[in-house]
Each structure stands twice: as C-alpha cells, then as structure tokens.
Design a protein around this motif. Structure first.
Motif, short mmCIF file in Angstrom:
data_model
loop_
_atom_site.label_atom_id
_atom_site.label_comp_id
_atom_site.label_asym_id
_atom_site.label_seq_id
_atom_site.Cartn_x
_atom_site.Cartn_y
_atom_site.Cartn_z
N ARG A 96 -2.85 -36.77 -2.11
CA ARG A 96 -3.22 -35.49 -1.48
C ARG A 96 -3.67 -34.44 -2.49
O ARG A 96 -4.30 -33.46 -2.11
CB ARG A 96 -2.04 -34.95 -0.66
N SER A 109 5.68 -27.24 5.84
CA SER A 109 6.83 -27.85 5.16
C SER A 109 6.36 -29.03 4.30
O SER A 109 6.89 -29.27 3.21
CB SER A 109 7.90 -28.27 6.16
N GLN A 110 5.33 -29.73 4.78
CA GLN A 110 4.74 -30.81 3.99
C GLN A 110 4.20 -30.27 2.66
O GLN A 110 4.44 -30.83 1.60
CB GLN A 110 3.57 -31.42 4.80
N LEU A 170 -2.33 -29.63 7.50
CA LEU A 170 -1.03 -30.22 7.16
C LEU A 170 0.05 -29.25 7.63
O LEU A 170 -0.23 -28.08 7.86
CB LEU A 170 -0.91 -30.40 5.64
N THR A 171 1.29 -29.69 7.73
CA THR A 171 2.36 -28.74 8.06
C THR A 171 2.75 -27.98 6.79
O THR A 171 2.60 -28.49 5.68
CB THR A 171 3.61 -29.45 8.62
N SER A 219 -1.59 -24.41 5.14
CA SER A 219 -1.39 -25.50 6.09
C SER A 219 -2.37 -25.38 7.27
O SER A 219 -2.90 -26.38 7.75
CB SER A 219 0.05 -25.49 6.61
N GLN A 241 7.01 -29.29 0.34
CA GLN A 241 7.61 -30.52 -0.22
C GLN A 241 6.73 -31.12 -1.32
O GLN A 241 7.22 -31.52 -2.36
CB GLN A 241 7.73 -31.57 0.87
N ASP A 242 5.43 -31.20 -1.05
CA ASP A 242 4.51 -31.78 -2.02
C ASP A 242 4.59 -31.03 -3.34
O ASP A 242 4.74 -31.63 -4.40
CB ASP A 242 3.06 -31.72 -1.50
N VAL A 295 1.73 -38.28 -2.49
CA VAL A 295 1.48 -36.90 -2.90
C VAL A 295 0.26 -36.86 -3.84
O VAL A 295 -0.64 -36.02 -3.68
CB VAL A 295 2.72 -36.29 -3.60
N SER A 351 2.16 -20.96 2.08
CA SER A 351 2.08 -22.36 2.50
C SER A 351 1.63 -22.43 3.96
O SER A 351 0.95 -23.38 4.36
CB SER A 351 3.42 -23.07 2.29
#
Lengths: 212, 212
Positions: free
Chosen positions: A13, A46-47, A43-44, A38, A50-51, A10, A34
């Motif tokens: 990123r 959900s990623q 990136l997704t 994304s 989460q990050d 993380v 998000s």
C-alpha cells in the motif's frame, strides 16, 4: 523505525500513499488527518493509522500527519530517492509500452533496451536505441544496471533469467508467466496480469449479484 | 461458504492458488497437504490453512486437500467458469500486448479492439480487427460486453471512462494512472504498474542491505 516488521500488505500500500501524498503536496496541503486521507483513498482511517504505526510514528492524535515529512519517509522506506538503472529485455509491444512509461518519476531510469530481433536493432524509444542481446553482458558491466524488466516469450524466460543473473543484475521485474523467483537467487518481482484480471472477475461477479 | 467475509488479501491470493492447483492437476497430483503446497508457493502452511478457512472447508487435518475439488471451488469463487466478453480500448503498444495475451484460459474472451487512430483501422490482432471508437457504442449494445481494458493516454482516461459507463459496460480494467474507481459507479480495477515497481525497489533495497 521497526522496518523489519513491516508486513508485505502494508508495503504494497505504501506506493499508493506516496502517490496520494504527492497530490496533496501539489495542492499545497501540509497537514492531513487519517480521516480525510481515508476518504480520499477509500481506506478506513483505522487502517491508515495501523499502517503508519507499523513502520513508525508520523502523526499525533488530533493533529494529523505532516504531508511532506510522511511522504519523504515513505520514499525512504521504498528507496525512491536513489535512482536505479533499468534495462528492458524484450522490445515487443509490452517492452515498448513499458519503455515509454516515465518511471523516472519514481526513481527508475531507463538506460537500455535489448532484443534478439535484428529488425529492431537501432530502433529508438525515448532516444534509447534497441541493442542486440549479445551486447547485453558488456553493457551491464559498463553501466551498473540495477534492474531488468523482462518482457520476452514464456519459452525463453528461464534461460534469459539465468543469463541475467549471471551478468550480475540483482533484480528482475518479470512480466513472463514463469515464477522466476523460485528459480533464481536474485530479487524477482512477478507481475501476473492474468491473476489481476481474475480478481476483477470476482469484483464484477459481486457487482452483478448486488444488482440482481 | 462464508463468501461475504473473504478478506481482500485472500482474494488477491486466490488466482495464485488456482494456477498452482492447475499445475498439480497437470502432474496428476490429486491430493496435497498444506505443507507441500506451502513449499511450492513460498507461503507458510498456516497461511494457506487460514486462507482456505476463510471461505470454507476444503481439507481434513492430516488428509490434505483434494486438488481438483479445491481448484473448482476457487474457480467458482472467482467466477472463472462463466466466459466474460472483453474489449480493448486503445490499440497502442500496451493495448496490442494485452490483446495478444490468452486470457481465454482464465475466462475472458477478447471480442473487440478500439482506437481513434485511423491508421490502425482494420489492423488485426489474433484475427480481431481494430475498429474506430465511433463504432463502440453500437458494438457494445449488440455484443453484451462485460469488461473494457483501458489502455489509452492519461488525458483521455476520464472522458472515455465516463463514455464506457454510459454505454452500459459494467467493468473496466484500467491501465491509465487515473483512479477511475473513485469517479465512476461501475467496477474498476486499477493496474498501477509504477506502484508495483516501487515495491520491487523496496525488496531490492533489502537484498542489497543483506549483502552489505
């Protein structure tokens, strides 16, 4: 903030988020979902959620993120507000290239360049003159250097690394192929360009496979 | 082999395994346990077992890994056996520094260097002469270039990237700050040196915090 638990991937990123959020700010975008972020970053969503979750809460479901606030918080985590003082050790092609980068923008001010080659003595890059290595120790003591960028030949890496540690420098951005992080007790970030190129080989192979 | 499922973070670690396993071979070490490998590499042994698990089975519990076999398999995954032909586009300091790297060792042969500056015309790096950009298209057609290393100013990045794509080059190792991967349809690997430096800032901050 649960900072101690932020996983390394993380952290890796975060600079990218920081850069994209900066671009959004320049476009006067104040909020972003998000999903939209994304799409831009590849990136997704959900990623992304989460990050951001792993280091705190920056958005409310359905309302998106406050771009300015989020960027500032990421800047704080990465400690980009505080200007760090940096020297380049090794004024060959790579050292000169790095000395020319404007790392000031992300919190790193170049204050000195060093080499052992007398022919480079006094040669200036962005108004900073190359000094000889024997002037390094007193320079570090007088100027509170945070970080040394190490762009010297492999053979000299360990000796110079140990010397830098002795002067009191606490961090090395290491472009030599020697894994100084396992040999020194200060903060060392290795940049293995050959490893980066090898991962390109993997992606390239997959591209060719798809085309076949 | 479950190659399609190898996560990106594992792929990013593969070159490092490859390098360490190479060093072990040079020391005539034929077998190594995940615990011993973890000690050397500064990863946890469970991390190593998980990584290797995600692309196949290379070791038996309690017997350790066959170093030579494991290295060869990782080399195959990264496609390091097949020599790729590479050109450097932009013969400034960074381009010259990269042209001087011996990437041959990991499967990349430098076959050409290009620039627009007539003063560099014919200047040789490792016996390869800098050519002018107007010779690039025919050079690519005659020499089956796989990868272009892009070390040119930011302003020219998109134009030159699109031009390279048009010549049929399928992969770019991109040192400009422009995210060409979202703009081109070929394989692009961005090297954002400023992002790497920002993660050093994070580690440095944590080091100082521990000392405080």
């Amino acid at each position: 903030m649960k900072l101690d638990k932020v996983p390394e991937v993380v952290i890796q990123r975060l600079p990218r988020y920081y850069r994209y959020l900066g671009e959004l700010l320049e476009e006067k975008t104040n909020r972003i979902s998000s999903m939209e972020l994304s799409r831009r970053m590849g990136l997704t969503s959900s990623q992304i959620r989460q990050d951001f979750c792993s280091f705190g809460e920056f958005g409310l479901q359905g309302y998106g993120y406050n771009v300015k606030y989020l960027r500032e918080e990421i800047g704080k985590i990465l400690d980009l507000d505080r200007m760090k003082r940096m020297i380049v050790v090794g004024a060959g092609n790579l050292g000169q290239a790095l000395a020319n980068y404007q790392f000031d923008k992300v919190g790193f001010e170049l204050i000195g360049i060093f080499d052992i080659n007398p022919r480079l003595n006094g040669f200036a890059i962005r108004n900073i003159k190359v000094m000889m290595m024997d002037a390094l120790e007193s320079f570090v003591q007088e100027n509170q250097v945070d970080i040394a960028v190490l762009t010297i030949p492999e053979e000299a890496a360990l000796d110079v690394g140990m010397y830098l540690e002795k002067t009191g420098i606490q961090a090395i951005w290491n472009f030599t192929p020697v894994d100084l992080n396992t040999m020194l007790h200060i903060c060392v970030k290795n940049v293995h360009l050959d490893e980066n190129l090898m991962t390109l080989a993997y992606e390239y192979k997959n591209l060719l496979k798809k085309q076949a």
